[in-house]
Design a protein around this motif. Structure first.
Motif, short mmCIF file in Angstrom:
data_model
loop_
_atom_site.label_atom_id
_atom_site.label_comp_id
_atom_site.label_asym_id
_atom_site.label_seq_id
_atom_site.Cartn_x
_atom_site.Cartn_y
_atom_site.Cartn_z
N LEU A 168 0.98 -1.27 0.07
CA LEU A 168 -0.09 -0.04 -0.04
C LEU A 168 0.95 1.24 -0.15
N GLY A 169 2.20 1.17 0.19
CA GLY A 169 2.88 2.25 0.26
C GLY A 169 3.52 2.47 1.61
N TRP A 170 3.10 1.68 2.55
CA TRP A 170 3.53 1.96 3.78
C TRP A 170 5.16 1.83 4.00
N GLN A 171 5.91 2.60 4.64
CA GLN A 171 7.36 2.48 4.87
C GLN A 171 7.65 2.46 6.38
N GLY A 172 7.56 1.54 7.17
CA GLY A 172 7.87 1.41 8.27
C GLY A 172 9.31 1.83 8.74
N LYS A 173 9.76 1.83 9.90
CA LYS A 173 10.86 2.05 10.49
C LYS A 173 11.46 0.56 11.35
N THR A 174 12.78 0.29 11.36
CA THR A 174 13.36 -0.76 11.83
C THR A 174 13.16 -0.38 13.56
N PHE A 175 13.33 -1.49 14.42
CA PHE A 175 13.35 -1.30 15.69
C PHE A 175 14.44 -0.52 16.28
N ALA A 176 15.41 -0.64 15.73
CA ALA A 176 16.65 0.29 16.21
C ALA A 176 16.18 1.86 16.08
N LEU A 177 15.75 2.07 14.90
CA LEU A 177 15.34 3.54 14.55
C LEU A 177 14.17 4.08 15.39
N ALA A 178 13.24 3.02 15.67
CA ALA A 178 11.82 3.53 16.37
C ALA A 178 11.94 3.40 17.82
N VAL A 179 12.67 2.70 18.33
CA VAL A 179 12.71 2.53 19.72
C VAL A 179 13.50 3.56 20.59
N GLY A 180 14.13 4.67 19.77
CA GLY A 180 14.87 5.57 20.43
C GLY A 180 13.79 6.49 21.42
#
Length: 347
Positions: A288-300
């Motif tokens: 659908l075009g969703w681009q999520g983040k990795t855990f390391a980038l999101a957990v900060g």
């Protein structure tokens, strides 16, 4: 200005969704029972309104939804009854989202994520894979949670309305009531050099940042449809990778003691110790075009919040939580590591 209504807008996921939509120019009405649970940046944002409202009260829902909204996000649909209460109002929205859980999936033996026996899922888990049977029991029990979620999903998906069900993994983010990442951050803050990990640290249970859920909600609002989508961090980290990311954020480094599979799992236990790892297939959301983040980038963001809480002396509630006790009992770990070291010396 597009309007969104978030049912349960003061919780971990609801707050993340509100922040995301407000930043994108939406007007957001979020329900809850205590405005104090709304972060300052959300509460003070232009276009945000907190509505003190009971999710289970149909008249209150009608008052909140009013003449309709472009988007309704239900973070509090835990049972069939919850879904039946909100379903009549979803026709007044262009798109709706129900937050569900990975806990609904079962392996070939019927084991799910909350079972006493850990499941062995296919890799990766697709939205079409087997789930628990719908149920109406106590949703707070290990077996009742997933069964009730499926019953709620079925009501909304069978409504004929453009409702998207999001099945999330282990959710993390600022404000979590029980932040699992504290297991490793606490050790880093205590300057623990050694970290024992069960099953060689390769166990994993797909993590999902609340911010990743929020970004997918925004995409779904642009592409309304009746569907089920998995949502998780894009890398599905193992326990060791989670520990490394948490330690790095805190400026720490662990010396890993990777335990063999036959070692008693009380040694090196952590909240993501599922072997083989539970990994969600995210391809449908990405299509659908969703681009999520990795855990390391999101957990900060969560770790920064925890560090602030620690500096203010407000993390004792986690140390006193029985959930964390088996993961933070240093005496058990130290005794085992000492015996392991002595055993090596005698070989």
């Amino acid at each position: 200005m597009a309007r969104a209504v978030i049912l349960g807008g003061t919780g971990l996921i609801g707050r993340a969704v509100a922040a995301r939509l407000l930043a994108a120019g939406w007007r957001v009405d979020a329900t809850g029972r205590d405005a104090a649970h709304v972060p300052d940046d959300v509460a003070e944002a232009s276009g945000f309104t907190f509505v003190n409202s009971d999710r289970g009260d149909a008249r209150a829902l009608r008052a909140v939804i009013g003449d309709g909204a472009e988007l309704i996000v239900d973070c509090l649909a835990f049972t069939e009854a919850d879904a039946l209460t909100v379903a009549p109002f979803l026709a007044d929205a262009d798109a709706s989202v129900m937050i569900s859980s990975k806990a609904v999936y079962v392996d070939e033996f019927g084991n799910h994520g909350n079972s006493a026996t850990k499941p062995v899922f296919p890799l990766p888990i697709r939205e079409t894979d087997a789930t628990v049977a719908p149920g109406r029991g106590d949703p707070t029990t290990r077996d009742g949670y997933g069964a009730n979620k499926i019953a709620a999903e079925n009501v909304l998906l069978d409504s004929g309305l453009p409702v998207t069900v999001l099945r999330a993994g282990k959710v993390h983010g600022p404000g979590a009531a029980r932040p699992r990442e504290w297991v490793f951050l606490k050790r880093a803050l205590d300057d623990r050099e050694q970290l024992a990990l069960a099953h060689g640290g390769r166990g994993g249970d797909h993590t999902t940042a609340a911010a990743n859920i929020a970004s997918l909600v925004e995409v779904v609002a642009k592409h309304p449809a009746a569907r089920i989508l998995n949502v998780g961090d894009t890398d599905a980290p193992t326990g060791r990778q989670i520990a490394e990311a948490v330690a790095a954020h805190a400026g720490h480094r662990f010396e890993f003691e990777l335990l063999e599979d036959d070692v008693d799992p009380q040694y090196g236990a952590h909240p993501w110790d599922v072997v083989p790892p539970a990994v969600l297939d995210l391809s449908a959301a990405q299509a659908l075009g969703w681009q999520g983040k990795t855990f390391a980038l999101a957990v900060g963001a969560e770790l920064d919040w925890l560090l602030r809480e620690h500096e203010l002396g407000r993390t004792a509630r986690f140390d006193d939580d029985p959930f964390f006790a088996p993961f933070l009992d240093y005496r058990v770990e130290d005794a085992y590591l000492l015996l392991r070291s002595l055993s090596r010396e005698t070989i």
